[in-house]
Design a protein around this motif. Structure first.
Motif, PDB file in Angstrom:
ATOM      1  N   HIS A 170     -24.789 -36.925  -7.150  1.00  0.00           N
ATOM      2  CA  HIS A 170     -24.286 -35.551  -7.145  1.00  0.00           C
ATOM      3  C   HIS A 170     -25.111 -34.659  -6.222  1.00  0.00           C
ATOM      4  CE1 HIS A 170     -21.343 -36.065 -10.378  1.00  0.00           C
ATOM      5  NE2 HIS A 170     -22.237 -36.787 -11.021  1.00  0.00           N
ATOM      6  N   GLU A 171     -26.070 -35.236  -5.515  1.00  0.00           N
ATOM      7  CA  GLU A 171     -26.968 -34.454  -4.673  1.00  0.00           C
ATOM      8  C   GLU A 171     -26.913 -34.963  -3.241  1.00  0.00           C
ATOM      9  OE1 GLU A 171     -30.579 -35.260  -6.718  1.00  0.00           O
ATOM     10  OE2 GLU A 171     -30.138 -33.911  -8.399  1.00  0.00           O
ATOM     11  N   THR A 172     -27.890 -34.566  -2.431  1.00  0.00           N
ATOM     12  CA  THR A 172     -28.024 -35.082  -1.071  1.00  0.00           C
ATOM     13  C   THR A 172     -29.490 -35.401  -0.819  1.00  0.00           C
ATOM     14  OG1 THR A 172     -28.350 -32.899  -0.079  1.00  0.00           O
ATOM     15  CG2 THR A 172     -26.077 -33.723  -0.187  1.00  0.00           C
ATOM     16  N   ILE A 173     -29.719 -36.261   0.156  1.00  0.00           N
ATOM     17  CA  ILE A 173     -31.070 -36.476   0.661  1.00  0.00           C
ATOM     18  C   ILE A 173     -31.059 -36.160   2.148  1.00  0.00           C
ATOM     19  CG2 ILE A 173     -31.696 -38.173  -1.083  1.00  0.00           C
ATOM     20  CD1 ILE A 173     -31.207 -40.351   0.952  1.00  0.00           C
ATOM     21  N   THR A 174     -32.188 -35.711   2.663  1.00  0.00           N
ATOM     22  CA  THR A 174     -32.290 -35.323   4.066  1.00  0.00           C
ATOM     23  C   THR A 174     -33.156 -36.325   4.815  1.00  0.00           C
ATOM     24  OG1 THR A 174     -32.106 -32.992   3.457  1.00  0.00           O
ATOM     25  CG2 THR A 174     -32.942 -33.484   5.662  1.00  0.00           C
ATOM     26  N   ILE A 175     -32.653 -36.797   5.950  1.00  0.00           N
ATOM     27  CA  ILE A 175     -33.441 -37.669   6.816  1.00  0.00           C
ATOM     28  C   ILE A 175     -33.554 -37.031   8.187  1.00  0.00           C
ATOM     29  CG2 ILE A 175     -32.770 -39.753   5.568  1.00  0.00           C
ATOM     30  CD1 ILE A 175     -30.851 -40.377   7.903  1.00  0.00           C
ATOM     31  N   GLU A 176     -34.551 -37.461   8.947  1.00  0.00           N
ATOM     32  CA  GLU A 176     -34.738 -36.984  10.310  1.00  0.00           C
ATOM     33  C   GLU A 176     -34.758 -38.182  11.254  1.00  0.00           C
ATOM     34  OE1 GLU A 176     -37.907 -34.290  10.938  1.00  0.00           O
ATOM     35  OE2 GLU A 176     -37.371 -32.983   9.254  1.00  0.00           O
TER      36      GLU A 176
ATOM     37  N   LEU B 185     -27.419 -36.771   3.699  1.00  0.00           N
ATOM     38  CA  LEU B 185     -26.677 -37.912   3.181  1.00  0.00           C
ATOM     39  C   LEU B 185     -26.293 -37.662   1.726  1.00  0.00           C
ATOM     40  CD1 LEU B 185     -28.838 -40.907   4.487  1.00  0.00           C
ATOM     41  CD2 LEU B 185     -26.663 -40.121   5.416  1.00  0.00           C
ATOM     42  N   PRO B 186     -25.019 -37.745   1.380  1.00  0.00           N
ATOM     43  CA  PRO B 186     -24.638 -37.635  -0.036  1.00  0.00           C
ATOM     44  C   PRO B 186     -25.325 -38.724  -0.847  1.00  0.00           C
ATOM     45  CG  PRO B 186     -22.711 -37.503   1.396  1.00  0.00           C
ATOM     46  CD  PRO B 186     -23.855 -37.933   2.258  1.00  0.00           C
TER      47      PRO B 186
END
Length: 419
Positions: free
Chosen positions: A11-17, A7-8
């Motif tokens: 300026h970065e992203t986060i990761t989900i499962e 997910l944007p």
């Protein structure tokens, strides 16, 4: 088995499962090849316009030119556009000293000198430049009254120019149908009262994303463009990575509508069914620069959530709420109904954003993962989600999950009318 989804976020992203047996789907814009040479595509569009004369044919040595650009809340490659347009004008005999760049701030904050330098590139300090000020009567000139009865004044520098050019990207807008085209004139360069009137019409029939004809808000915007005698428009269609996929220039209405068709190809999405939990990102910076901008993702998510379900928006909001008036309205309300009743009695800018969130709170519970302090989020009638662990806890409690990583860009609708 879990699906890993990026997910944007700023300026970065986060990761989900998300467990695959819960995942309705991750719905992203359709891919259209980006333009290999954006500067070349822009030069070609300026030389071969959609309707009307080329930009070079419109140029003349003694002409004063106003070029309107989008502000810092839009991911437009302004330096590319400014360089292409000013270079073409210069080739037509216009002196850069006779060019004024006007930032269409509307009621947003002014762009900083650093932002202006980035937006103008090597033309910074060469051409004239100003941020629009909707509250300064000395910088406004009365234009007239629209067919809907709105009294309009516009930026004086625009109306004093001999050649008037609009620029910007085209994307879906909550009640204007599409952003872009002459929307940078109205509300972008209008007086504050007219801007408030424009936004007060958000609930009129037909004022929905993806609609031009029959949308009274968009039709008034285009009427103002005609009253202001805009000579030339440059519209960009851009993908989710902010890459240019199409450039159309020329007649303000025709060039804008052609760019809209590219937007529909990329961003009009059908989803098979509603989900109990919709996870959305506005699309990262600058679309999640504050909650004022990020609200658009919340609204899009509520279009495909099950009634009474949950919406989680991951939006960094590094500049907080983006509106003191919005904050005041949210903090003075005990329930969403309080805000809805208030806006119907007294429409004000900033308050309208609180109203939009209140409408969404009637459809779903809203959870916000952001940099905004949790206590403040709670004051705004939303639930703070402080970590990815908390996001996964919410996922675990849900029976079905749908993900919109670019929620501000897309227009997602349930495919079945019966769902």
């Amino acid at each position: 088995m879990n699906a890993r989804i990026e997910l944007p976020y700023g300026h970065e992203t986060i990761t989900i499962e998300v467990p695959r047996d819960k995942l309705v789907g991750t719905f992203v814009p359709r891919a259209i090849p980006a333009v290999a040479d954006p500067a070349g595509a822009l030069r070609d569009a300026l030389a071969h316009p959609v309707g009307g004369p080329s930009l070079r044919d419109l140029a003349a040595p003694d002409r004063r030119v106003a070029i309107v650009i989008e502000d810092a809340t839009r991911p437009v490659p302004n330096s590319l556009v400014v360089d292409g347009v000013v270079s073409e004008l210069e080739a037509g005999g216009v002196s850069p000293k006779n060019v004024t760049i006007i930032v269409a701030t509307g009621l947003h904050r002014a762009m900083t000198d650093e932002e202006l330098a980035s937006a103008l590139g090597h033309w910074f300090g060469v051409v004239n430049c100003e941020n629009h000020d909707a509250h300064d009567p000395q910088r406004l000139t009365r234009l007239g009254r629209t067919s809907l009865g709105t009294e309009i004044s516009l930026n004086r520098s625009l109306l004093e120019a001999d050649l008037r050019i609009t620029t910007g990207d085209v994307e879906y807008h909550q009640f204007c149908g599409y952003g872009g085209g002459v929307k940078c004139i109205y509300p972008g360069l209008a007086n504050a009262a007219a801007i408030e009137t424009n936004h007060s019409r958000m609930d009129l029939p037909g004022a929905v994303p993806g609609q031009i004809d029959g949308n009274p808000v968009r039709e008034e915007i285009d009427e103002v463009g005609r009253l202001a005698k805009i000579d030339f428009n440059v519209s960009l269609a851009m993908d989710a990575e902010h890459r240019v996929v199409a450039v159309r220039a020329g007649d303000p209405d025709l060039s804008f509508r052609e760019a809209c068709r590219f937007v529909d190809k990329m961003y009009a999405l059908d989803v098979p069914r509603r989900a109990d939990l919709v996870i959305a990102s506005p699309g990262g910076h600058p679309k999640d620069i504050d909650l004022y901008q990020s609200q658009k993702a919340i609204e899009e998510a509520t279009q495909v959530v099950a009634p009474g379900g949950d919406v989680l928006v991951a939006a960094r909001c590094e500049e907080g709420s983006g509106s003191e008036k919005f904050e005041a309205w949210m903090q003075q309300a005990y329930t969403a109904d309080d805000i809805i009743d208030r806006i119907r009695e007294d429409f004000v800018m900033g308050g309208h954003k609180a109203y939009q969130i209140a409408r969404e709170l009637q459809r779903a519970s809203i959870h916000l993962h952001s940099e905004i302090p949790p206590g403040q989020v709670r004051c705004w009638l939303m639930t703070p989600v402080c970590s990815t662990a908390d996001i996964h806890h919410l996922i675990a409690q849900s029976r079905s999950v749908l993900v919109l990583p670019q929620a501000t860009l897309v227009r997602a609708r349930v495919a079945s009318a019966n769902d």
